[in-house]
Every structure is written in C-alpha cells, then in structure tokens.
Design a protein around this motif. Sequence first.
Motif, PDB file in Angstrom:
ATOM      1  N   ILE A 173      78.615  60.096  81.676  1.00  0.00           N
ATOM      2  CA  ILE A 173      78.039  59.923  80.300  1.00  0.00           C
ATOM      3  C   ILE A 173      76.905  59.341  81.770  1.00  0.00           C
ATOM      4  CG2 ILE A 173      79.709  60.186  78.636  1.00  0.00           C
ATOM      5  CD1 ILE A 173      80.242  56.907  78.924  1.00  0.00           C
ATOM      6  N   PRO A 174      75.889  59.157  80.008  1.00  0.00           N
ATOM      7  CA  PRO A 174      74.163  58.438  80.716  1.00  0.00           C
ATOM      8  C   PRO A 174      74.469  57.603  80.233  1.00  0.00           C
ATOM      9  CG  PRO A 174      74.409  59.964  78.677  1.00  0.00           C
ATOM     10  CD  PRO A 174      75.497  60.117  78.591  1.00  0.00           C
ATOM     11  N   VAL A 175      73.643  55.714  81.797  1.00  0.00           N
ATOM     12  CA  VAL A 175      74.195  54.501  81.443  1.00  0.00           C
ATOM     13  C   VAL A 175      72.723  54.238  81.638  1.00  0.00           C
ATOM     14  CG1 VAL A 175      74.424  52.296  83.203  1.00  0.00           C
ATOM     15  CG2 VAL A 175      76.225  55.493  82.817  1.00  0.00           C
ATOM     16  N   PHE A 176      72.488  53.290  80.536  1.00  0.00           N
ATOM     17  CA  PHE A 176      71.428  52.815  80.477  1.00  0.00           C
ATOM     18  C   PHE A 176      71.056  51.175  81.182  1.00  0.00           C
ATOM     19  CE2 PHE A 176      71.170  55.266  76.526  1.00  0.00           C
ATOM     20  CZ  PHE A 176      69.886  55.514  76.254  1.00  0.00           C
ATOM     21  N   GLY A 177      70.638  51.254  82.185  1.00  0.00           N
ATOM     22  CA  GLY A 177      70.554  49.787  82.828  1.00  0.00           C
ATOM     23  C   GLY A 177      69.745  49.102  82.293  1.00  0.00           C
ATOM     24  N   ASN A 178      70.384  47.687  81.936  1.00  0.00           N
ATOM     25  CA  ASN A 178      69.815  46.401  81.384  1.00  0.00           C
ATOM     26  C   ASN A 178      69.796  45.148  82.486  1.00  0.00           C
ATOM     27  OD1 ASN A 178      71.239  44.311  79.114  1.00  0.00           O
ATOM     28  ND2 ASN A 178      69.048  45.413  79.360  1.00  0.00           N
ATOM     29  N   GLY A 179      68.922  44.574  82.320  1.00  0.00           N
ATOM     30  CA  GLY A 179      68.968  42.632  82.630  1.00  0.00           C
ATOM     31  C   GLY A 179      67.136  42.734  83.487  1.00  0.00           C
ATOM     32  N   ASP A 180      66.569  42.009  82.221  1.00  0.00           N
ATOM     33  CA  ASP A 180      65.369  41.000  83.266  1.00  0.00           C
ATOM     34  C   ASP A 180      64.318  41.953  82.930  1.00  0.00           C
ATOM     35  OD1 ASP A 180      67.234  38.907  82.955  1.00  0.00           O
ATOM     36  OD2 ASP A 180      66.855  38.357  85.012  1.00  0.00           O
ATOM     37  N   LEU A 181      64.449  43.888  82.524  1.00  0.00           N
ATOM     38  CA  LEU A 181      62.842  44.013  83.244  1.00  0.00           C
ATOM     39  C   LEU A 181      62.271  44.080  82.217  1.00  0.00           C
ATOM     40  CD1 LEU A 181      64.889  48.017  82.955  1.00  0.00           C
ATOM     41  CD2 LEU A 181      64.341  46.702  85.144  1.00  0.00           C
ATOM     42  N   THR A 182      60.979  43.753  83.088  1.00  0.00           N
ATOM     43  CA  THR A 182      59.621  43.300  82.447  1.00  0.00           C
ATOM     44  C   THR A 182      58.724  44.469  82.218  1.00  0.00           C
ATOM     45  OG1 THR A 182      59.291  41.959  83.853  1.00  0.00           O
ATOM     46  CG2 THR A 182      60.481  40.940  82.107  1.00  0.00           C
ATOM     47  N   THR A 183      58.458  44.955  83.822  1.00  0.00           N
ATOM     48  CA  THR A 183      57.095  46.264  83.841  1.00  0.00           C
ATOM     49  C   THR A 183      57.889  47.279  84.657  1.00  0.00           C
ATOM     50  OG1 THR A 183      57.970  45.890  86.569  1.00  0.00           O
ATOM     51  CG2 THR A 183      56.133  44.288  85.065  1.00  0.00           C
ATOM     52  N   LEU A 184      57.445  48.671  84.421  1.00  0.00           N
ATOM     53  CA  LEU A 184      57.409  49.525  84.266  1.00  0.00           C
ATOM     54  C   LEU A 184      58.147  49.397  85.767  1.00  0.00           C
ATOM     55  CD1 LEU A 184      57.483  52.467  83.953  1.00  0.00           C
ATOM     56  CD2 LEU A 184      55.312  53.091  84.265  1.00  0.00           C
ATOM     57  N   GLU A 185      57.470  49.156  86.982  1.00  0.00           N
ATOM     58  CA  GLU A 185      57.411  48.717  87.999  1.00  0.00           C
ATOM     59  C   GLU A 185      59.033  48.262  88.417  1.00  0.00           C
ATOM     60  OE1 GLU A 185      54.474  48.401  88.092  1.00  0.00           O
ATOM     61  OE2 GLU A 185      54.050  49.251  87.703  1.00  0.00           O
ATOM     62  N   GLU A 186      59.330  47.592  88.318  1.00  0.00           N
ATOM     63  CA  GLU A 186      60.897  47.016  88.369  1.00  0.00           C
ATOM     64  C   GLU A 186      62.352  48.386  87.341  1.00  0.00           C
ATOM     65  OE1 GLU A 186      59.856  42.306  87.225  1.00  0.00           O
ATOM     66  OE2 GLU A 186      60.996  43.492  86.073  1.00  0.00           O
ATOM     67  N   ALA A 187      61.489  48.655  86.585  1.00  0.00           N
ATOM     68  CA  ALA A 187      62.761  49.701  86.154  1.00  0.00           C
ATOM     69  C   ALA A 187      62.785  50.380  86.907  1.00  0.00           C
ATOM     70  CB  ALA A 187      61.880  50.332  84.312  1.00  0.00           C
ATOM     71  N   ARG A 188      61.811  51.143  87.503  1.00  0.00           N
ATOM     72  CA  ARG A 188      61.441  52.413  88.374  1.00  0.00           C
ATOM     73  C   ARG A 188      62.600  52.171  89.285  1.00  0.00           C
ATOM     74  NH1 ARG A 188      55.638  54.250  87.465  1.00  0.00           N
ATOM     75  NH2 ARG A 188      55.691  56.212  86.345  1.00  0.00           N
ATOM     76  N   GLN A 189      61.883  50.537  89.830  1.00  0.00           N
ATOM     77  CA  GLN A 189      63.134  50.343  91.239  1.00  0.00           C
ATOM     78  C   GLN A 189      64.644  50.528  90.457  1.00  0.00           C
ATOM     79  OE1 GLN A 189      61.593  46.727  92.517  1.00  0.00           O
ATOM     80  NE2 GLN A 189      62.923  46.841  93.862  1.00  0.00           N
ATOM     81  N   MET A 190      65.072  49.930  89.571  1.00  0.00           N
ATOM     82  CA  MET A 190      66.404  50.115  89.303  1.00  0.00           C
ATOM     83  C   MET A 190      66.686  51.101  89.338  1.00  0.00           C
ATOM     84  SD  MET A 190      67.106  48.935  85.091  1.00  0.00           S
ATOM     85  CE  MET A 190      68.308  47.555  84.960  1.00  0.00           C
ATOM     86  N   MET A 230      67.375  50.008  78.752  1.00  0.00           N
ATOM     87  CA  MET A 230      67.416  49.255  77.985  1.00  0.00           C
ATOM     88  C   MET A 230      66.439  47.651  78.572  1.00  0.00           C
ATOM     89  SD  MET A 230      70.592  46.946  76.381  1.00  0.00           S
ATOM     90  CE  MET A 230      71.241  48.335  74.845  1.00  0.00           C
ATOM     91  N   VAL A 231      65.961  47.975  76.955  1.00  0.00           N
ATOM     92  CA  VAL A 231      64.711  45.845  77.061  1.00  0.00           C
ATOM     93  C   VAL A 231      64.864  45.502  76.191  1.00  0.00           C
ATOM     94  CG1 VAL A 231      62.450  45.559  77.348  1.00  0.00           C
ATOM     95  CG2 VAL A 231      62.852  47.856  78.605  1.00  0.00           C
ATOM     96  N   GLY A 232      64.556  44.084  76.305  1.00  0.00           N
ATOM     97  CA  GLY A 232      65.365  43.347  75.418  1.00  0.00           C
ATOM     98  C   GLY A 232      63.980  42.400  75.272  1.00  0.00           C
ATOM     99  N   ARG A 233      64.089  41.090  75.946  1.00  0.00           N
ATOM    100  CA  ARG A 233      63.387  39.876  75.946  1.00  0.00           C
ATOM    101  C   ARG A 233      61.895  40.257  75.841  1.00  0.00           C
ATOM    102  NH1 ARG A 233      66.761  35.700  79.443  1.00  0.00           N
ATOM    103  NH2 ARG A 233      67.167  37.813  80.061  1.00  0.00           N
ATOM    104  N   ALA A 234      61.799  41.173  76.935  1.00  0.00           N
ATOM    105  CA  ALA A 234      60.580  41.318  77.152  1.00  0.00           C
ATOM    106  C   ALA A 234      60.004  42.286  76.186  1.00  0.00           C
ATOM    107  CB  ALA A 234      60.633  41.942  78.622  1.00  0.00           C
ATOM    108  N   ALA A 235      60.484  42.364  75.620  1.00  0.00           N
ATOM    109  CA  ALA A 235      59.533  42.896  74.193  1.00  0.00           C
ATOM    110  C   ALA A 235      59.729  42.269  72.856  1.00  0.00           C
ATOM    111  CB  ALA A 235      61.005  44.206  74.012  1.00  0.00           C
ATOM    112  N   LEU A 236      60.255  41.323  73.037  1.00  0.00           N
ATOM    113  CA  LEU A 236      60.065  40.300  72.003  1.00  0.00           C
ATOM    114  C   LEU A 236      58.575  39.308  71.984  1.00  0.00           C
ATOM    115  CD1 LEU A 236      62.813  38.290  72.266  1.00  0.00           C
ATOM    116  CD2 LEU A 236      62.387  40.226  70.483  1.00  0.00           C
ATOM    117  N   GLY A 237      57.645  39.946  71.207  1.00  0.00           N
ATOM    118  CA  GLY A 237      56.395  39.564  70.895  1.00  0.00           C
ATOM    119  C   GLY A 237      55.630  40.461  71.979  1.00  0.00           C
ATOM    120  N   ALA A 238      55.448  41.234  72.022  1.00  0.00           N
ATOM    121  CA  ALA A 238      55.044  42.252  72.950  1.00  0.00           C
ATOM    122  C   ALA A 238      55.522  43.885  72.562  1.00  0.00           C
ATOM    123  CB  ALA A 238      55.374  42.167  74.334  1.00  0.00           C
TER     124      ALA A 238
END
Length: 344
Positions: free
Chosen positions: A196-213, A223-231
């Motif tokens: 089944i699909p897996v969403f990776g989560n934890g400290d992602l703040t940029t697209l580069e980091e997400a791609r690396q993950m 999955m993006v949490g804190r980086a979306a707050l106020g943004a």
Amino acid sequence: MKLGPYPIEPATYLAPMAGHTNRAFRELCRELGGVGLVCTELVSSQALEYSRQRALSFFDFDASEAPMAVQLFGGEPETMAEAARLVVDLGAPIVDINMGCWVPKVVKKGGGAALLGDVCQATAVVEAVCKAVRVPVTVKVRSGLTAAQETAVPFARAAEQCGVQAIAVHARSAEQGFSGSPDWSVITRVRQAVSIPVFGNGDLTTLEEARQMQQETGCQGWMVGRAALGAPWIFAQWAGLLPEGTPPLEWRAAVALRHLELTEQYSPLHEFKAVRELRGQLSRYDLGVREQLVRLESYAQARGLLEGLSGGVGLRDARERWRLPPPPVPECCGTEPPRSPGLP
Ligand SMILES: Cc1cc2nc3c(=O)[nH]c(=O)nc-3n(C[C@H](O)[C@H](O)[C@H](O)COP(=O)(O)O)c2cc1C
C-alpha cells in the motif's frame, strides 16, 4: 495514487495538527493549491461515545472536502469502530487512525502511540475499524514506542492485511517526541514491507528534502506538518504553482486575512474562543505585529490589522501580483515554422 475512489494528486498530504488543521486551514491550503490530501485534527473515539452531542458540536468537516481524512484515536476496538461509523455517517470520506500521538492524555487511555507498544491490540483496533466502514481507512504511525522497540514494520504488515489503504510514517519514535532527527530508514523498511502507499513524514521543509526522502526511502507521498503552519502556500510552491522563497509581507498578510475569513465562515467555536486560537495561528505568518496579534479579541479587530498590512488587496489581487510569469511560448508554436539554426 488513489485511495478508494479518490485520486491523490499530487501525493502531498497536510499532516493532522491539533489546534491548526481545522476546516479553515484545510480550505486555505486547498485554495492555494498543490495539496492532494488533508486531515482533520485528532478526534477522541471515547469522547464521541460518552458525550456525543458535545463532541459533535466541535466537528467542522464536510463531505465536500474529499479527499480528506477524519482522524480518530482510541485503544478500544469497538469504541473506535463505533466512532468510525459515526463520522462516516456524517460524511467523512476517509478515516485515519492515530497511532503516533504521545501526549499523556491520549496515551493514558490506550490510544495514539500507546498502540505502538502492543501490535496485537493495534491490529484489533484497525481490523474493527476496517470492518465497520466502507470508506478507505488509513493509519498514521511513528517508528515505535522507543527507537529500540521498532513496531512500525510488523504493524504495517498487519494493517495492510486488515484492509488499510495507506500508511503515514513519522520517522521518529514516540519517546523522541519532536527531538533529534527523524530516521528515514524506518520509512524504507515500512515501504519494503507493504504494497500500500506510504507517506513519509518528519521535518520536511523544502522540495529538495522531500525529493531526497523519496529517493532514499521509496515513499510514494509526503506528509507535511509544521512547515505548513504560517506557510499554507508551501504545497503550491512544491507543485510549481508559486515561486519559491518567502512571499512578500503584503501577500503573507493577504493569506492571513483569508485564513481569518475562512475561520469566521467555518469555525464551530464562539468568536471569543476562535480568536484566541487565531492569535497563535496568525502569529506564524511572521507579519511583524506579534504584540497586536496576541491581544486580539474579535474578528473585526483582526480584520482591521490584516487589511492594513495587506495594503487593502484581497488574496486574488495579491495572487496576481506574485504569480509565476507565464511560461515562454516555444518558437515552434508560433505562426512561423521552426527554423534550424544555420539555415537561411
Ligand atoms: C501542533 C501539532 C499538533 C499535532 N497534532 C497531531 C494530531 O492531531 N494527530 C497526529 O497524528 N499528529 C499530530 N501532530 C504530528 C504531525 O502530524 C506530524 O507527524 C509531525 O509534526 C511531524 O511532521 P513535521 O515535521 O512535518 O511537522 C501534531 C504536530 C504538531 C506540531
């Protein structure tokens, strides 16, 4: 990626965050674009059992928000199944089960991260929920109770067997809270253990980091949490709908103003309480007016402040001013036929 009837496009997921991911914030992220899936704040299955009326009065989700997950927590299979039936009757398009929250009031009742310490009980909860509803069921986990006791992998296998359709993995143990760095290798192990699909989560703040993950772990979504707050524009930036970088103050204020409008429209709370929550939420936009924000008492006061900062422009006008330039028209699409360099 698809969850039941819902295409998740792009596979970028706004993390559930208590005190933040209410309907106003979910809608705001959607309006700005680039988010494929959103989730409510966590809802207690026991609260729904004991004081249904009171719990229902706080609900702010609507079926029209699909694809959207309503997150439930609790450690009792039957109570969780009953809560799942109820939220689905009320229009929840997807049910998510919280198995990562480590705050004492959740864990003491056997819910959230407590289930990571007991794979059998966790599986019983998931099985009961999957049997109770026909909508897609998803799960959000951490690696385990402690780093040494990693239970995410056996649990993910069991959850897939029960019919869970996707799993989000916050790559920290419950014991870690938010400290230390996430260990992405647990996302890789879960990914390799299930189909089944897996969403990776934890400290992602940029697209580069997400791609690396994605490259390192093979996860199918983020999955993006804190980086979306106020943004809340972060998803649109990752999707290439808005330019990278911090938007200008005027634009941030226009987005904060829209946040306020959506809160007025959707919050089930009394204005007094909703404005108290907004104080912290609006402070995240870094508008340089923290002192005034923490003293806000009414929607009208908040509007006056934010209108001043946004220069009176609405989000739409501001969006126009800060839009990506249109892509250049390739020569071959013009009226002239393409010419090879060197030909006369
Ligand atoms: C203020 C706050 C509230 C949160 N509430 C929830 C929640 O209700 N349910 C949940 O599963 N996780 C909750 N989390 C955890 C996030 O969903 C996410 O897993 C965590 O913040 C790590 O992702 P990030 O590094 O992108 O923020 C919360 C996190 C924060 C910061």
